[in-house]
Scaffold this motif. Structure first.
Motif, PDB file in Angstrom:
ATOM      1  N   LEU A  67       0.429  -1.081   0.179  1.00  0.00           N
ATOM      2  CA  LEU A  67      -0.023  -0.303   0.240  1.00  0.00           C
ATOM      3  C   LEU A  67       0.939   1.775  -0.172  1.00  0.00           C
ATOM      4  O   LEU A  67       0.479   2.328  -0.268  1.00  0.00           O
ATOM      5  N   GLY A  68       1.800   1.000  -0.096  1.00  0.00           N
ATOM      6  CA  GLY A  68       2.838   1.746  -0.118  1.00  0.00           C
ATOM      7  C   GLY A  68       3.380   2.875   1.549  1.00  0.00           C
ATOM      8  O   GLY A  68       3.528   4.300   1.277  1.00  0.00           O
ATOM      9  N   LYS A  69       2.761   2.381   2.307  1.00  0.00           N
ATOM     10  CA  LYS A  69       3.804   3.041   3.160  1.00  0.00           C
ATOM     11  C   LYS A  69       4.229   2.893   4.623  1.00  0.00           C
ATOM     12  O   LYS A  69       4.773   1.307   4.024  1.00  0.00           O
ATOM     13  N   GLU A  70       4.730   3.560   5.664  1.00  0.00           N
ATOM     14  CA  GLU A  70       5.801   2.829   5.833  1.00  0.00           C
ATOM     15  C   GLU A  70       5.890   1.729   6.971  1.00  0.00           C
ATOM     16  O   GLU A  70       6.270   1.079   7.059  1.00  0.00           O
ATOM     17  N   ALA A  71       4.320   1.189   7.516  1.00  0.00           N
ATOM     18  CA  ALA A  71       4.011   0.334   8.759  1.00  0.00           C
ATOM     19  C   ALA A  71       2.705  -0.276   8.870  1.00  0.00           C
ATOM     20  O   ALA A  71       1.917   0.466   8.010  1.00  0.00           O
ATOM     21  N   SER A  72       2.606  -0.970   9.066  1.00  0.00           N
ATOM     22  CA  SER A  72       1.186  -1.924   9.500  1.00  0.00           C
ATOM     23  C   SER A  72       1.199  -2.221  10.068  1.00  0.00           C
ATOM     24  O   SER A  72       2.136  -2.665  11.318  1.00  0.00           O
ATOM     25  N   LEU A  73      -0.115  -2.845  10.923  1.00  0.00           N
ATOM     26  CA  LEU A  73      -0.145  -3.532  12.186  1.00  0.00           C
ATOM     27  C   LEU A  73      -1.292  -4.052  11.626  1.00  0.00           C
ATOM     28  O   LEU A  73      -2.475  -4.576  11.138  1.00  0.00           O
ATOM     29  N   LEU A  74      -1.376  -5.555  12.109  1.00  0.00           N
ATOM     30  CA  LEU A  74      -2.440  -6.993  12.168  1.00  0.00           C
ATOM     31  C   LEU A  74      -3.696  -6.568  13.250  1.00  0.00           C
ATOM     32  O   LEU A  74      -3.289  -6.934  14.129  1.00  0.00           O
ATOM     33  N   VAL A  75      -5.141  -6.652  13.130  1.00  0.00           N
ATOM     34  CA  VAL A  75      -5.310  -6.723  13.795  1.00  0.00           C
ATOM     35  C   VAL A  75      -7.118  -8.008  13.585  1.00  0.00           C
ATOM     36  O   VAL A  75      -6.620  -8.395  12.129  1.00  0.00           O
ATOM     37  N   PRO A  76      -7.727  -8.539  14.195  1.00  0.00           N
ATOM     38  CA  PRO A  76      -8.376  -9.551  14.018  1.00  0.00           C
ATOM     39  C   PRO A  76      -9.524  -8.695  12.952  1.00  0.00           C
ATOM     40  O   PRO A  76      -9.897  -9.841  12.760  1.00  0.00           O
ATOM     41  N   THR A  77     -10.410  -7.239  13.464  1.00  0.00           N
ATOM     42  CA  THR A  77     -11.248  -7.646  12.297  1.00  0.00           C
ATOM     43  C   THR A  77     -11.238  -5.929  11.269  1.00  0.00           C
ATOM     44  O   THR A  77     -10.757  -5.101  12.154  1.00  0.00           O
ATOM     45  N   GLY A  78     -12.291  -5.731  10.439  1.00  0.00           N
ATOM     46  CA  GLY A  78     -11.919  -4.446   9.794  1.00  0.00           C
ATOM     47  C   GLY A  78     -12.658  -3.675  10.881  1.00  0.00           C
ATOM     48  O   GLY A  78     -12.499  -2.087  11.497  1.00  0.00           O
ATOM     49  N   GLY A 130     -12.862 -11.531   0.105  1.00  0.00           N
ATOM     50  CA  GLY A 130     -12.766 -11.584  -1.265  1.00  0.00           C
ATOM     51  C   GLY A 130     -11.631 -12.529  -1.517  1.00  0.00           C
ATOM     52  O   GLY A 130     -10.620 -13.443  -1.914  1.00  0.00           O
ATOM     53  N   LEU A 131      -9.992 -12.297  -0.495  1.00  0.00           N
ATOM     54  CA  LEU A 131      -8.623 -12.301  -0.227  1.00  0.00           C
ATOM     55  C   LEU A 131      -9.121 -13.894   0.326  1.00  0.00           C
ATOM     56  O   LEU A 131      -7.888 -14.314   0.234  1.00  0.00           O
ATOM     57  N   GLY A 132     -10.269 -14.705   0.814  1.00  0.00           N
ATOM     58  CA  GLY A 132     -10.051 -15.789   1.200  1.00  0.00           C
ATOM     59  C   GLY A 132      -9.567 -16.048   2.954  1.00  0.00           C
ATOM     60  O   GLY A 132      -9.784 -17.391   3.273  1.00  0.00           O
ATOM     61  N   ALA A 133      -8.722 -14.974   3.424  1.00  0.00           N
ATOM     62  CA  ALA A 133      -8.076 -15.490   4.415  1.00  0.00           C
ATOM     63  C   ALA A 133      -9.177 -16.293   6.006  1.00  0.00           C
ATOM     64  O   ALA A 133     -10.233 -15.075   5.413  1.00  0.00           O
ATOM     65  N   PRO A 134      -8.826 -16.410   7.038  1.00  0.00           N
ATOM     66  CA  PRO A 134      -9.721 -16.987   7.668  1.00  0.00           C
ATOM     67  C   PRO A 134     -10.432 -15.933   8.850  1.00  0.00           C
ATOM     68  O   PRO A 134     -11.230 -16.118   9.027  1.00  0.00           O
ATOM     69  N   VAL A 135      -8.654 -15.278   9.258  1.00  0.00           N
ATOM     70  CA  VAL A 135      -9.527 -14.138  10.190  1.00  0.00           C
ATOM     71  C   VAL A 135      -8.095 -12.585   9.196  1.00  0.00           C
ATOM     72  O   VAL A 135      -7.771 -13.339   9.231  1.00  0.00           O
ATOM     73  N   GLY A 136      -8.780 -11.828  10.037  1.00  0.00           N
ATOM     74  CA  GLY A 136      -7.581 -10.607   9.634  1.00  0.00           C
ATOM     75  C   GLY A 136      -7.555  -9.897   8.441  1.00  0.00           C
ATOM     76  O   GLY A 136      -8.349  -9.979   8.115  1.00  0.00           O
ATOM     77  N   SER A 137      -7.171  -8.195   9.392  1.00  0.00           N
ATOM     78  CA  SER A 137      -7.529  -6.951   8.767  1.00  0.00           C
ATOM     79  C   SER A 137      -5.838  -6.343   9.008  1.00  0.00           C
ATOM     80  O   SER A 137      -5.721  -6.700  10.203  1.00  0.00           O
ATOM     81  N   MET A 138      -5.430  -5.629   8.282  1.00  0.00           N
ATOM     82  CA  MET A 138      -4.414  -4.977   8.270  1.00  0.00           C
ATOM     83  C   MET A 138      -5.040  -3.278   8.478  1.00  0.00           C
ATOM     84  O   MET A 138      -5.234  -3.321   7.549  1.00  0.00           O
ATOM     85  N   LEU A 139      -3.939  -2.490   9.106  1.00  0.00           N
ATOM     86  CA  LEU A 139      -3.873  -1.284   9.974  1.00  0.00           C
ATOM     87  C   LEU A 139      -2.824  -0.706   8.882  1.00  0.00           C
ATOM     88  O   LEU A 139      -1.860  -1.267   9.442  1.00  0.00           O
ATOM     89  N   VAL A 140      -2.587   0.465   7.705  1.00  0.00           N
ATOM     90  CA  VAL A 140      -1.596   0.686   7.399  1.00  0.00           C
ATOM     91  C   VAL A 140      -1.365   1.913   7.671  1.00  0.00           C
ATOM     92  O   VAL A 140      -2.679   2.685   7.307  1.00  0.00           O
ATOM     93  N   GLY A 141      -0.443   2.968   7.650  1.00  0.00           N
ATOM     94  CA  GLY A 141       0.061   3.836   7.438  1.00  0.00           C
ATOM     95  C   GLY A 141       1.359   4.346   8.435  1.00  0.00           C
ATOM     96  O   GLY A 141       2.438   3.519   8.004  1.00  0.00           O
ATOM     97  N   SER A 142       1.636   6.159   8.816  1.00  0.00           N
ATOM     98  CA  SER A 142       2.921   6.174   8.912  1.00  0.00           C
ATOM     99  C   SER A 142       3.312   5.054  10.104  1.00  0.00           C
ATOM    100  O   SER A 142       2.870   5.056  11.215  1.00  0.00           O
ATOM    101  N   GLN A 143       5.019   5.061  10.325  1.00  0.00           N
ATOM    102  CA  GLN A 143       5.183   4.790  11.197  1.00  0.00           C
ATOM    103  C   GLN A 143       4.627   5.253  12.958  1.00  0.00           C
ATOM    104  O   GLN A 143       4.782   4.311  13.653  1.00  0.00           O
ATOM    105  N   THR A 144       4.340   6.066  13.486  1.00  0.00           N
ATOM    106  CA  THR A 144       4.069   6.751  14.388  1.00  0.00           C
ATOM    107  C   THR A 144       2.791   6.537  14.790  1.00  0.00           C
ATOM    108  O   THR A 144       1.933   6.090  15.077  1.00  0.00           O
ATOM    109  N   PHE A 145       2.307   6.618  13.549  1.00  0.00           N
ATOM    110  CA  PHE A 145       0.507   6.316  13.549  1.00  0.00           C
ATOM    111  C   PHE A 145       0.699   5.108  13.533  1.00  0.00           C
ATOM    112  O   PHE A 145       0.008   4.486  14.898  1.00  0.00           O
TER     113      PHE A 145
END
Length: 343
Positions: free
Chosen positions: A49-60, A202-217
């Protein structure tokens, strides 16, 4: 025999490659930051996504709430579209937990008028809350998977920057949007400060979403995830599926879009449904019953008895969602069942 499940793309089952990856994933404790599979997924998501960092979270839903918590402070207000998922389907979490008031604006096909957004940004006045965030949704669930044009997102982002406001994107299906636009997903994400996207649709994984943004965020978001109880331990077993999803499942999304358009066309041919096939750009079909004599909620039970699952938005309004586990032949079978029941 398994039913033909058109309720949502959240019902997708993990692929054999995902199950194999789960069994072989190297693991650690993600709260301590030492699960190598999670770390690899977070790095891949940020890069894509062209961001500095991301975080795995259980749900959207948690991802969106964490974004609001991170961008705002209690007592502020966020601007969002009146039929957005955050406003309608996330249990008022931004109000109850983040302490943020919502300012919903009308936005046909998810596009809030730019002048209306600008007018909704609060001036400095003792009576008003401060505006703290603008939120968009792409694709837009309630408008049948509508895709926000890149030029529109660019203009909203420029307006937000001119007023020193962050933009968060509920991009649960952002890869569907990129597929429909035939553009790299980074081109959408560039007009945001943060994006949440789902691995489990649509990507088919059983669980999980990603939050992306700057490293500070993301550093701050990680603490909010812990506060909400979203810090998982050996989460690499889930992250392994996310890696397969990002590496192998994006390229097939166009099949779901083609099937959704086909479904809309076939439903229209029955004479029992009103659809707009030309408006179906991704994998969601809104269909309205042609006759007021029929009740969508009553028909759901009959459909289920005949092996088809769906969702009703209202008494006459269905939502159908195509995904990897529903074939073209199954769609034709489902339409035949609908036609039989309604006749």
């Amino acid at each position: 025999m398994n039913p033909i499940d058109l309720r949502s793309d959240t019902v997708t089952q993990p692929t054999p490659e995902m199950i194999k990856a789960m069994s072989q994933a190297p693991l650690g404790d993600d709260v301590y930051g030492d699960d190598p599979t999670v770390n690899r997924l977070e790095a891949m998501a940020a890069e894509k996504l062209g961001k500095e960092a991301s975080l795995l979270v259980p749900t959207g839903t948690m991802g969106n709430l964490i974004a609001v918590l991170t961008h705002t402070k209690p007592g502020q207000e966020m601007i969002l579209e009146e039929k957005s998922h955050i406003f309608l389907y996330e249990v008022a979490s931004v109000a109850r937990i983040a302490g943020v008031q919502t300012r919903p604006l009308c936005g046909p096909r998810g596009q809030m008028n730019l002048e209306c957004i600008e007018e909704a940004i609060r001036p400095d006045n003792i009576h008003f809350p401060e505006t703290g965030l603008i939120a968009l949704e792409n694709t837009h669930n309630m408008y049948g998977g509508a895709v926000l044009p890149l030029e529109y997102m660019k203009k909203v982002f420029a307006l937000a920057q001119s007023r020193n406001l962050p933009v968060h994107l509920d991009g649960a299906r952002i890869f569907n949007a990129a597929t429909a636009l035939k553009r790299d997903v980074r081109e959408i994400a560039q007009y945001t400060d943060s994006v949440m996207f789902c691995l489990s649709k649509g990507l088919g994984a059983p669980v999980g979403s990603m939050l992306v943004g700057s490293q500070t965020f993301i550093n701050t978001a990680r603490k909010h995830r812990k506060m909400l109880g979203g810090g998982m331990r050996q989460a690499g077993v889930l992250a392994a599926c996310g890696l397969v999803a990002l590496e192998h499942m994006v390229e097939r999304l166009h099949e779901d879009h083609d099937n959704a358009r086909f479904l809309a066309e076939e439903l229209l041919k029955t004479g029992h449904f009103i659809t707009q096939p030309e408006s179906v750009k991704t994998n969601i079909v809104n269909a309205v019953l042609d006759s007021e004599k029929n009740n969508a909620f009553d028909l759901l039970e009959k459909m289920a008895q005949n092996g088809v699952l769906a969702n009703a938005r209202s008494r006459r309004h269905f939502r159908f969602v195509t995904h990897k586990d529903v074939s073209r032949d199954q769609i034709m079978e489902a339409v035949a069942i609908f036609n039989h029941i309604l006749r």
